[in-house]
Design a protein around this motif. Structure first.
Motif, PDB file in Angstrom:
ATOM      1  N   LEU A   1      99.117 130.124 -55.853  1.00  0.00           N
ATOM      2  CA  LEU A   1     100.299 129.927 -56.687  1.00  0.00           C
ATOM      3  C   LEU A   1     101.252 128.913 -56.064  1.00  0.00           C
ATOM      4  N   LYS A   2     101.388 128.961 -54.749  1.00  0.00           N
ATOM      5  CA  LYS A   2     102.248 127.996 -54.081  1.00  0.00           C
ATOM      6  C   LYS A   2     101.717 126.580 -54.243  1.00  0.00           C
ATOM      7  N   GLN A   3     100.392 126.434 -54.230  1.00  0.00           N
ATOM      8  CA  GLN A   3      99.809 125.113 -54.460  1.00  0.00           C
ATOM      9  C   GLN A   3     100.066 124.641 -55.892  1.00  0.00           C
ATOM     10  N   LEU A   4      99.938 125.577 -56.825  1.00  0.00           N
ATOM     11  CA  LEU A   4     100.083 125.232 -58.235  1.00  0.00           C
ATOM     12  C   LEU A   4     101.524 124.881 -58.594  1.00  0.00           C
ATOM     13  N   PHE A   5     102.468 125.606 -58.015  1.00  0.00           N
ATOM     14  CA  PHE A   5     103.865 125.435 -58.390  1.00  0.00           C
ATOM     15  C   PHE A   5     104.653 124.575 -57.393  1.00  0.00           C
ATOM     16  N   GLN A   6     103.986 123.942 -56.459  1.00  0.00           N
ATOM     17  CA  GLN A   6     104.715 123.119 -55.503  1.00  0.00           C
ATOM     18  C   GLN A   6     105.309 121.899 -56.214  1.00  0.00           C
ATOM     19  N   THR A   7     106.420 121.421 -55.690  1.00  0.00           N
ATOM     20  CA  THR A   7     107.103 120.279 -56.272  1.00  0.00           C
ATOM     21  C   THR A   7     106.794 119.028 -55.466  1.00  0.00           C
ATOM     22  N   GLY A   8     107.031 117.881 -56.092  1.00  0.00           N
ATOM     23  CA  GLY A   8     106.809 116.619 -55.407  1.00  0.00           C
ATOM     24  C   GLY A   8     105.385 116.134 -55.584  1.00  0.00           C
ATOM     25  N   GLY A   9     105.170 114.860 -55.244  1.00  0.00           N
ATOM     26  CA  GLY A   9     103.836 114.306 -55.371  1.00  0.00           C
ATOM     27  C   GLY A   9     103.517 113.914 -56.801  1.00  0.00           C
ATOM     28  N   ARG A  10     102.294 113.474 -57.028  1.00  0.00           N
ATOM     29  CA  ARG A  10     101.882 113.000 -58.346  1.00  0.00           C
ATOM     30  C   ARG A  10     101.118 114.051 -59.132  1.00  0.00           C
ATOM     31  N   ARG A  11     100.917 115.219 -58.543  1.00  0.00           N
ATOM     32  CA  ARG A  11     100.161 116.273 -59.218  1.00  0.00           C
ATOM     33  C   ARG A  11     100.925 116.790 -60.441  1.00  0.00           C
ATOM     34  N   GLU A  12     100.199 117.110 -61.508  1.00  0.00           N
ATOM     35  CA  GLU A  12     100.820 117.656 -62.708  1.00  0.00           C
ATOM     36  C   GLU A  12     101.475 118.999 -62.398  1.00  0.00           C
ATOM     37  N   THR A  13     102.677 119.202 -62.904  1.00  0.00           N
ATOM     38  CA  THR A  13     103.366 120.463 -62.634  1.00  0.00           C
ATOM     39  C   THR A  13     102.745 121.585 -63.451  1.00  0.00           C
ATOM     40  N   ALA A  14     102.945 122.803 -62.965  1.00  0.00           N
ATOM     41  CA  ALA A  14     102.424 123.968 -63.684  1.00  0.00           C
ATOM     42  C   ALA A  14     103.040 124.059 -65.077  1.00  0.00           C
ATOM     43  N   TYR A  15     104.321 123.708 -65.171  1.00  0.00           N
ATOM     44  CA  TYR A  15     104.983 123.781 -66.481  1.00  0.00           C
ATOM     45  C   TYR A  15     104.334 122.845 -67.488  1.00  0.00           C
ATOM     46  N   SER A  16     104.130 121.593 -67.095  1.00  0.00           N
ATOM     47  CA  SER A  16     103.557 120.630 -68.041  1.00  0.00           C
ATOM     48  C   SER A  16     102.122 121.010 -68.403  1.00  0.00           C
ATOM     49  N   PHE A  17     101.387 121.556 -67.427  1.00  0.00           N
ATOM     50  CA  PHE A  17     100.022 122.000 -67.716  1.00  0.00           C
ATOM     51  C   PHE A  17     100.012 123.124 -68.737  1.00  0.00           C
ATOM     52  N   LEU A  18     100.841 124.143 -68.513  1.00  0.00           N
ATOM     53  CA  LEU A  18     100.876 125.281 -69.429  1.00  0.00           C
ATOM     54  C   LEU A  18     101.352 124.852 -70.814  1.00  0.00           C
ATOM     55  N   PHE A  19     102.320 123.937 -70.862  1.00  0.00           N
ATOM     56  CA  PHE A  19     102.810 123.440 -72.143  1.00  0.00           C
ATOM     57  C   PHE A  19     101.698 122.695 -72.884  1.00  0.00           C
ATOM     58  N   ARG A  20     100.896 121.950 -72.137  1.00  0.00           N
ATOM     59  CA  ARG A  20      99.839 121.145 -72.740  1.00  0.00           C
ATOM     60  C   ARG A  20      98.727 122.011 -73.319  1.00  0.00           C
ATOM     61  N   VAL A  21      98.424 123.139 -72.674  1.00  0.00           N
ATOM     62  CA  VAL A  21      97.287 123.960 -73.121  1.00  0.00           C
ATOM     63  C   VAL A  21      97.732 125.235 -73.832  1.00  0.00           C
ATOM     64  N   LYS A  22      99.015 125.311 -74.211  1.00  0.00           N
ATOM     65  CA  LYS A  22      99.511 126.581 -74.782  1.00  0.00           C
ATOM     66  C   LYS A  22      98.779 126.969 -76.066  1.00  0.00           C
ATOM     67  N   GLY A  23      98.365 125.972 -76.862  1.00  0.00           N
ATOM     68  CA  GLY A  23      97.638 126.291 -78.080  1.00  0.00           C
ATOM     69  C   GLY A  23      96.321 126.990 -77.791  1.00  0.00           C
ATOM     70  N   ASP A  24      95.585 126.446 -76.834  1.00  0.00           N
ATOM     71  CA  ASP A  24      94.312 127.069 -76.437  1.00  0.00           C
ATOM     72  C   ASP A  24      94.541 128.455 -75.850  1.00  0.00           C
ATOM     73  N   LEU A  25      95.597 128.594 -75.059  1.00  0.00           N
ATOM     74  CA  LEU A  25      95.888 129.892 -74.456  1.00  0.00           C
ATOM     75  C   LEU A  25      96.185 130.927 -75.522  1.00  0.00           C
ATOM     76  N   ARG A  26      96.942 130.534 -76.544  1.00  0.00           N
ATOM     77  CA  ARG A  26      97.255 131.472 -77.628  1.00  0.00           C
ATOM     78  C   ARG A  26      95.982 131.901 -78.351  1.00  0.00           C
ATOM     79  N   ASP A  27      95.103 130.930 -78.603  1.00  0.00           N
ATOM     80  CA  ASP A  27      93.847 131.267 -79.293  1.00  0.00           C
ATOM     81  C   ASP A  27      93.018 132.244 -78.468  1.00  0.00           C
ATOM     82  N   LEU A  28      92.987 132.031 -77.144  1.00  0.00           N
ATOM     83  CA  LEU A  28      92.221 132.927 -76.265  1.00  0.00           C
ATOM     84  C   LEU A  28      92.825 134.320 -76.253  1.00  0.00           C
TER      85      LEU A  28
END
Length: 265
Positions: free
Chosen positions: A238-265
């Protein structure tokens, strides 16, 4: 008192009561709601360690911590939530427990029609239950699709929805199979209006005055039961996923991007 001092106390040493607190107002409101429906049952209430209504006793045990703000604070620090700690949530639980009390007062679970609508009350309570979140066979009241856990809970949840003033259950549950359960409860309570209940016991199960264990023991057992102290096996990921800084996609933007699929699941 410090948390450590409080945890060292036994339940029987707590000088608390329902009278004179906000809980008295909540109990009075519950009694008023039952009176408005024409029901003669007035569940007696007492302080205990948890929320419950004993089988065969038309009464309601209210958890001790709701009787004093300092104890509510301790509950929050120990369990990270205070179940029934706000007026709205308290009334929601009281209505549910009143369903159990009404069941006991009139021995409803013995009725053939009750069994045909809700099932057999003699079915063992499960340690856990698998929910069907999209099912419309059950009302939604306490959360966690609790009506799906057992026939007795199904009735109490249905009763609570029916009892709440202004719930508009007929329109809210229109086209739901659960509407038939609500209509059955409405018909059954209409038949019971003004009727003296055959069970009028004022017994109090596990009142605080009889509980000798300490709050420390209580919370140790409760935290274990609800998994509060489980090891943080996912902390590193979780610390890796939610860490700030760098060029890695943030957990928030990832969850926002896949929220439709998550709802369907």
């Amino acid at each position: 008192m410090s948390d450590e001092d409080l945890l060292s106390l036994r339940f029987c040493d707590l000088d608390i009561r329902i009278e004179g607190t906000w809980l008295e107002e909540m109990v009075d409101r519950l009694h008023w709601e039952l009176e408005e429906k024409g029901l003669r049952v007035r569940p007696h209430c007492w302080l205990s360690t948890e929320w419950f209504s004993p089988d065969g006793v038309p009464g309601i045990a209210i958890p001790f911590y709701l009787a004093h703000p300092r104890l509510m604070n301790l509950e929050q620090r120990q369990m990270y939530e205070v179940e029934g700690g706000a007026r709205r949530s308290c009334m929601r639980i009281l209505r549910h427990e009143a369903g159990h009390a009404i069941d006991s007062a009139y021995r409803l679970r013995r009725k053939r029609r009750w069994k045909s609508v809700f099932g057999r009350a003699s079915v063992p309570y499960p340690d856990s239950y698998r929910t069907h979140p999209h099912s419309r066979e059950f009302v939604l009241h306490l959360g966690w699709w609790y009506a799906q856990s057992h026939p007795v809970e199904d009735f109490s949840e249905t009763f609570a929805v029916w009892l709440k003033p202004g719930s508009r259950w007929r329109s809210h549950y229109k086209d739901w199979p659960a509407l038939k359960k609500l209509e059955f409860v409405d018909e059954l309570m209409g038949d019971l209006a003004g009727a003296t209940p055959p069970v009028r016991s004022k017994e109090q199960a596990d009142p605080l005055s009889k509980v000798r264990r300490t709050l420390r023991t209580h919370y140790r057992q409760k935290r274990k039961r609800y998994g509060v102290d489980l090891p943080d096996v996912y902390a590193r990921h979780l610390k890796q996923l939610f860490q700030t800084g760098g060029r890695r996609e943030t957990a928030y933007s990832f969850l926002f991007r896949v929220k439709g699929d998550l709802r369907d699941l």
